[in-house]
Design a protein around this motif. Structure first.
Motif, PDB file in Angstrom:
ATOM      1  N   GLU A   5      21.144 -47.606 -21.811  1.00 29.46           N
ATOM      2  CA  GLU A   5      20.824 -46.297 -21.249  1.00 29.46           C
ATOM      3  C   GLU A   5      20.167 -45.413 -22.302  1.00 29.46           C
ATOM      4  N   ALA A   6      20.590 -45.547 -23.552  1.00 30.91           N
ATOM      5  CA  ALA A   6      19.964 -44.773 -24.629  1.00 30.91           C
ATOM      6  C   ALA A   6      18.495 -45.152 -24.756  1.00 30.91           C
ATOM      7  N   VAL A   7      18.185 -46.412 -24.526  1.00 30.50           N
ATOM      8  CA  VAL A   7      16.803 -46.877 -24.591  1.00 30.50           C
ATOM      9  C   VAL A   7      16.041 -46.441 -23.344  1.00 30.50           C
ATOM     10  N   ARG A   8      16.721 -46.416 -22.214  1.00 32.59           N
ATOM     11  CA  ARG A   8      16.062 -46.071 -20.953  1.00 32.59           C
ATOM     12  C   ARG A   8      15.586 -44.629 -20.923  1.00 32.59           C
ATOM     13  N   PHE A   9      16.362 -43.703 -21.474  1.00 36.20           N
ATOM     14  CA  PHE A   9      16.062 -42.286 -21.355  1.00 36.20           C
ATOM     15  C   PHE A   9      15.612 -41.683 -22.676  1.00 36.20           C
ATOM     16  N   LEU A  10      14.613 -40.834 -22.607  1.00 37.52           N
ATOM     17  CA  LEU A  10      14.194 -39.999 -23.732  1.00 37.52           C
ATOM     18  C   LEU A  10      14.542 -38.569 -23.317  1.00 37.52           C
ATOM     19  N   ILE A  11      15.489 -37.971 -24.027  1.00 38.08           N
ATOM     20  CA  ILE A  11      16.014 -36.663 -23.643  1.00 38.08           C
ATOM     21  C   ILE A  11      15.597 -35.614 -24.666  1.00 38.08           C
ATOM     22  N   SER A  12      15.032 -34.525 -24.191  1.00 31.72           N
ATOM     23  CA  SER A  12      14.683 -33.379 -25.032  1.00 31.72           C
ATOM     24  C   SER A  12      15.530 -32.201 -24.592  1.00 31.72           C
ATOM     25  N   GLU A  13      16.349 -31.695 -25.504  1.00 28.06           N
ATOM     26  CA  GLU A  13      17.242 -30.575 -25.200  1.00 28.06           C
ATOM     27  C   GLU A  13      16.487 -29.254 -25.323  1.00 28.06           C
ATOM     28  N   TRP A  14      16.804 -28.334 -24.433  1.00 29.16           N
ATOM     29  CA  TRP A  14      16.249 -26.992 -24.432  1.00 29.16           C
ATOM     30  C   TRP A  14      17.400 -26.011 -24.281  1.00 29.16           C
ATOM     31  N   ALA A  15      17.161 -24.759 -24.532  1.00 34.39           N
ATOM     32  CA  ALA A  15      18.221 -23.748 -24.435  1.00 34.39           C
ATOM     33  C   ALA A  15      18.795 -23.656 -23.026  1.00 34.39           C
ATOM     34  N   ASP A  16      17.969 -23.884 -22.012  1.00 30.08           N
ATOM     35  CA  ASP A  16      18.425 -23.733 -20.630  1.00 30.08           C
ATOM     36  C   ASP A  16      18.565 -25.060 -19.884  1.00 30.08           C
ATOM     37  N   GLY A  17      18.634 -26.175 -20.614  1.00 31.78           N
ATOM     38  CA  GLY A  17      18.796 -27.481 -19.986  1.00 31.78           C
ATOM     39  C   GLY A  17      18.136 -28.559 -20.811  1.00 31.78           C
ATOM     40  N   CYS A  18      17.526 -29.515 -20.140  1.00 34.07           N
ATOM     41  CA  CYS A  18      16.838 -30.579 -20.864  1.00 34.07           C
ATOM     42  C   CYS A  18      15.780 -31.202 -19.965  1.00 34.07           C
ATOM     43  N   THR A  19      14.899 -31.955 -20.592  1.00 33.33           N
ATOM     44  CA  THR A  19      13.992 -32.812 -19.849  1.00 33.33           C
ATOM     45  C   THR A  19      14.393 -34.249 -20.152  1.00 33.33           C
ATOM     46  N   VAL A  20      14.271 -35.080 -19.144  1.00 35.17           N
ATOM     47  CA  VAL A  20      14.642 -36.490 -19.267  1.00 35.17           C
ATOM     48  C   VAL A  20      13.452 -37.321 -18.828  1.00 35.17           C
ATOM     49  N   TYR A  21      12.954 -38.141 -19.743  1.00 33.83           N
ATOM     50  CA  TYR A  21      11.916 -39.106 -19.381  1.00 33.83           C
ATOM     51  C   TYR A  21      12.616 -40.429 -19.119  1.00 33.83           C
ATOM     52  N   ASP A  22      12.410 -40.979 -17.949  1.00 33.72           N
ATOM     53  CA  ASP A  22      13.018 -42.242 -17.543  1.00 33.72           C
ATOM     54  C   ASP A  22      11.995 -43.353 -17.749  1.00 33.72           C
ATOM     55  N   ARG A  23      12.213 -44.140 -18.795  1.00 32.29           N
ATOM     56  CA  ARG A  23      11.270 -45.207 -19.121  1.00 32.29           C
ATOM     57  C   ARG A  23      11.221 -46.294 -18.046  1.00 32.29           C
ATOM     58  N   ARG A  24      12.303 -46.480 -17.306  1.00 30.98           N
ATOM     59  CA  ARG A  24      12.327 -47.514 -16.263  1.00 30.98           C
ATOM     60  C   ARG A  24      11.326 -47.191 -15.157  1.00 30.98           C
ATOM     61  N   TYR A  25      11.291 -45.936 -14.722  1.00 29.81           N
ATOM     62  CA  TYR A  25      10.447 -45.547 -13.595  1.00 29.81           C
ATOM     63  C   TYR A  25       9.218 -44.732 -13.994  1.00 29.81           C
ATOM     64  N   GLY A  26       9.160 -44.275 -15.236  1.00 28.77           N
ATOM     65  CA  GLY A  26       8.031 -43.474 -15.676  1.00 28.77           C
ATOM     66  C   GLY A  26       8.069 -42.040 -15.193  1.00 28.77           C
ATOM     67  N   ASP A  27       9.246 -41.573 -14.797  1.00 27.79           N
ATOM     68  CA  ASP A  27       9.399 -40.219 -14.268  1.00 27.79           C
ATOM     69  C   ASP A  27       9.974 -39.284 -15.322  1.00 27.79           C
ATOM     70  N   THR A  28       9.580 -38.012 -15.242  1.00 31.45           N
ATOM     71  CA  THR A  28      10.147 -36.971 -16.089  1.00 31.45           C
ATOM     72  C   THR A  28      10.858 -35.973 -15.188  1.00 31.45           C
ATOM     73  N   ASN A  32      18.609 -28.342 -15.219  1.00 31.06           N
ATOM     74  CA  ASN A  32      19.189 -27.094 -15.693  1.00 31.06           C
ATOM     75  C   ASN A  32      20.417 -27.414 -16.550  1.00 31.06           C
ATOM     76  N   HIS A  33      20.990 -26.400 -17.150  1.00 27.29           N
ATOM     77  CA  HIS A  33      22.080 -26.582 -18.110  1.00 27.29           C
ATOM     78  C   HIS A  33      23.266 -27.331 -17.492  1.00 27.29           C
ATOM     79  N   LEU A  34      23.660 -26.955 -16.279  1.00 24.51           N
ATOM     80  CA  LEU A  34      24.805 -27.598 -15.637  1.00 24.51           C
ATOM     81  C   LEU A  34      24.502 -29.053 -15.286  1.00 24.51           C
ATOM     82  N   THR A  35      23.365 -29.301 -14.673  1.00 21.89           N
ATOM     83  CA  THR A  35      23.012 -30.666 -14.289  1.00 21.89           C
ATOM     84  C   THR A  35      22.856 -31.545 -15.522  1.00 21.89           C
ATOM     85  N   ALA A  36      22.330 -30.984 -16.607  1.00 22.97           N
ATOM     86  CA  ALA A  36      22.227 -31.742 -17.860  1.00 22.97           C
ATOM     87  C   ALA A  36      23.612 -32.116 -18.393  1.00 22.97           C
TER      88      ALA A  36
END
Length: 90
Positions: A5-28, A32-36
């Motif tokens: 899973e660490a390899v699957r996801f590239l996670i960038s933290e932000w003050a109000d949440g994060c962005t997640v790049y999913d290498r399996r599907y190519g989706d970003t 929000n903070h709670l969902t993160a």
């Protein structure tokens, strides 16, 4: 977190949440903070029930562990499942 899973996801933290790049599907995904926070717990302990996740996050978010809070956690879990970031419980 599982190594695969660490390899699957590239996670960038932000003050109000994060962005997640999913290498399996190519989706970003922008979370929000709670969902993160729900996402991190779901990755750390796959198969955790919603009540456990709600209880663990209630203190962090200064929330009462109430039916309304559990509904909020359910919405976050549903978003993560629909985005294919986690698997739904059977």
């Amino acid at each position: 977190m599982l190594d695969r899973e660490a390899v699957r996801f590239l996670i960038s933290e932000w003050a109000d949440g994060c962005t997640v790049y999913d290498r399996r599907y190519g989706d970003t995904h922008a979370l929000n903070h709670l969902t993160a926070a729900v996402f991190r717990l779901a990755l750390a302990a796959p198969g955790s029930c919603r009540a456990t996740i709600a209880a663990q996050l209630a203190e962090e978010f200064s929330a009462l562990n109430s039916p309304e809070w559990i509904s909020t956690i359910d919405l976050a879990l549903e978003q993560l499942v629909n985005s294919r970031l986690i698997q739904g419980q059977s």
